[in-house]
Design an enzyme around this catalytic site. Sequence first.
Site, short mmCIF file in Angstrom:
data_model
loop_
_atom_site.label_atom_id
_atom_site.label_comp_id
_atom_site.label_asym_id
_atom_site.label_seq_id
_atom_site.Cartn_x
_atom_site.Cartn_y
_atom_site.Cartn_z
CE LYS A 45 -2.78 -1.64 3.36
NZ LYS A 45 -3.83 -1.61 4.60
CE LYS A 47 -3.08 3.52 3.78
NZ LYS A 47 -4.25 3.12 4.81
N1 C2G Z 1 -12.46 4.40 7.66
C1 C2G Z 1 -13.77 4.82 7.73
N2 C2G Z 1 -13.53 6.07 7.71
C2 C2G Z 1 -12.80 6.92 7.77
C3 C2G Z 1 -11.21 6.37 7.37
C4 C2G Z 1 -11.27 4.91 7.47
O1 C2G Z 1 -14.69 4.18 7.67
N3 C2G Z 1 -12.73 8.31 7.65
C5 C2G Z 1 -12.37 2.83 7.60
C6 C2G Z 1 -11.90 2.42 6.09
O2 C2G Z 1 -12.88 2.29 5.28
C7 C2G Z 1 -11.33 0.87 6.53
C8 C2G Z 1 -11.04 0.79 8.10
O3 C2G Z 1 -11.48 2.39 8.51
O4 C2G Z 1 -12.66 0.11 6.55
C9 C2G Z 1 -9.22 1.35 8.05
O5 C2G Z 1 -8.97 2.29 7.24
P1 C2G Z 1 -7.47 2.07 6.69
O6 C2G Z 1 -6.49 2.00 7.92
O7 C2G Z 1 -7.31 3.43 6.08
O8 C2G Z 1 -7.44 0.80 5.94
P2 C2G Z 1 -6.98 0.55 4.39
O9 C2G Z 1 -5.55 1.20 4.37
O10 C2G Z 1 -8.09 1.01 3.76
O11 C2G Z 1 -6.82 -1.10 4.49
O12 C2G Z 1 -7.28 -5.42 2.84
C10 C2G Z 1 -7.61 -4.18 3.05
C11 C2G Z 1 -6.72 -3.06 3.41
O13 C2G Z 1 -5.99 -3.52 4.61
C12 C2G Z 1 -7.53 -2.02 4.11
#
Ligand code: C2G
Length: 130
Positions: A45, A47
């Site tokens: 990712k 990240k």
């Molecule tokens: N999320 C949310 N609202 C936000 C930020 C995040 O609902 N303002 C949700 C995202 O949609 C996700 C969860 O919180 O369901 C975790 O977000 P991230 O840590 O950004 O996850 P991500 O990098 O999208 O990883 O295999 C799937 C990936 O690992 C998802």
Amino acid sequence: MKRVITYGTFDLLHYGHINLLRRAKALGDYLVVALSTDEFNWNAKQKKCYFSYEKRKQLLEAIRYVDLVIPEESWEQKKTDIKEYHIDTFVIGDDWAGKFDFLKESCEVVYLPRTPEVSTTQIKKDLENK
Ligand code: C2G
């Protein structure tokens, strides 16, 4: 016992993450969070996390909605996780809408609306501009 799983990085934990975890838990009785490892975050990712996997795991384990935290090390592990943890429902934010429909043969798939105004990226930007 209805078992739910979700996946994510959860770095700089904020109320958008908590909103997601609260609604995910409300879909069942037991919530597994597959937490992206530092390596997976970087390799898959691009990240770079502020908090290490261990620190992010510690934070998640302190949340009342979370019952188990496991490592997310690859994109491909979801089907295996669903079998291994007897998952009934996969849930994730709707920024991923449609991306995990292939899991529908293994369990229910739910995309929940994101909390629009908050994100780890925005938090970092706001802090830089302070
Ligand atoms: N999320 C949310 N609202 C936000 C930020 C995040 O609902 N303002 C949700 C995202 O949609 C996700 C969860 O919180 O369901 C975790 O977000 P991230 O840590 O950004 O996850 P991500 O990098 O999208 O990883 O295999 C799937 C990936 O690992 C998802």
